[in-house]
Write an enzyme that holds these catalytic residues in place. Structure first.
Site, PDB file in Angstrom:
ATOM      1  CG  HIS A 171     -41.330  48.371  -3.145  1.00 18.79           C
ATOM      2  ND1 HIS A 171     -40.135  48.712  -2.761  1.00 18.79           N
ATOM      3  CD2 HIS A 171     -41.452  47.133  -3.697  1.00 18.79           C
ATOM      4  CE1 HIS A 171     -39.417  47.474  -2.875  1.00 18.79           C
ATOM      5  NE2 HIS A 171     -40.455  46.445  -3.202  1.00 18.79           N
ATOM      6  CB  SER A 197     -38.175  44.328  -4.426  1.00 19.97           C
ATOM      7  OG  SER A 197     -38.985  44.291  -3.379  1.00 19.97           O
ATOM      8  CG  ASP A 220     -40.146  51.620  -1.605  1.00 20.02           C
ATOM      9  OD1 ASP A 220     -41.048  51.103  -0.946  1.00 20.02           O
ATOM     10  OD2 ASP A 220     -39.489  51.121  -2.337  1.00 20.02           O
TER      11      ASP A 220
END
Length: 255
Positions: A233, A78, A203
């Protein structure tokens, strides 16, 4: 800047996402440390580095990590992907890049449609000032939304978050600024080291389509894409075995 080191073998740097710390990688660490020396980074203002003077900015953080680690593969999850990608674009010591649920540009632009609206991050920044805890919980829920193991992952993330010092509002807002305004697509086009991009099929924060678009920018012949079926995610929480196998295969093929 403190970096935890564990394991034996080829070096692998791991950089976590927004609001978290390197403890989030525990499912991967358990399987990878018999085969790799892992450098587990807590970003400035997070976890064990909650008092470090290093600002949460790409060049400064990457320089600090590079100064404390040998030539290695860099993995970013991320927000952490922005740091890993910046390192891969600027440092010859990066042997390979792994972008985990990460993209060079997290927000939608006219020529980048497969991403979330910038309002997602600006709203979180505003909400942090009003209710820190509720805002963090909503973001963690977004991390797990869509995953086939959403409730279990959410419980894990909440437990992990509270295991170390939680970042203050200013640190979190700095991270949101990076997510909202960083565009490293040119770095992907010019990427030198081989790269592996891992997407969670379900996600909702970094759609798989945006990661597919990123791989289309990368040099052909040295770019791999893996989509985790049923993953959200944080696919390393629910699909640790598949993730570990993919990471080890990629690293084994590096020159």
């Amino acid at each position: 800047m403190y970096i935890e080191v564990t394991g034996y073998g080829p070096a692998l740097v791991l950089i976590h996402g927004w609001a978290m710390h390197s403890g989030v990688f525990a499912p991967l660490v358990e399987q990878l440390r018999p085969h790799h020396t892992l450098y587990l980074v807590d970003l400035p203002g997070h976890g064990y580095n909650h008092t470090t003077p290093t600002p949460l900015a790409l060049p400064q953080v990457v320089h600090a990590i590079a100064a404390a680690t040998p030539p290695a593969v860099w993995l970013g999850w991320s927000l952490g992907g922005l740091f890993a990608l910046h390192a891969a674009a600027t440092l010859p010591q990066v042997r390979g890049l792994i972008m985990l649920a990460a993209t060079p540009c997290f927000v939608r632009r006219e020529d980048w449609p497969h991403a979330v609206e910038v309002s997602i991050f600006t709203q979180f920044a505003q909400d942090l000032k009003q209710n820190y805890t509720e805002t963090i919980n909503r973001f963690l829920a977004l991390d797990t939304l869509g995953s086939t193991h959403a409730q279990s992952e959410l419980r894990q993330l909440r437990k992990i978050l509270n295991a170390r010092h939680t970042p203050n509002t200013a640190t979190l807002q700095a991270g949101l600024e990076l997510l909202a305004h960083t565009d490293l697509r040119r770095a992907v086009i010019d990427l030198t080291p081989p790269s592996l991009w891992i997407a969670g099929q379900r996600d909702r924060l970094v759609p798989a389509a945006s990661i597919q678009a990123a791989t289309a920018l990368a040099p052909s012949g040295q770019t791999e894409l893996l989509t985790i079926t049923g993953g959200g995610h944080a696919p390393f929480l629910s699909h640790a075995n598949q993730m570990t196998a993919a990471l080890q295969h990629f690293i084994a093929t590096l020159p």
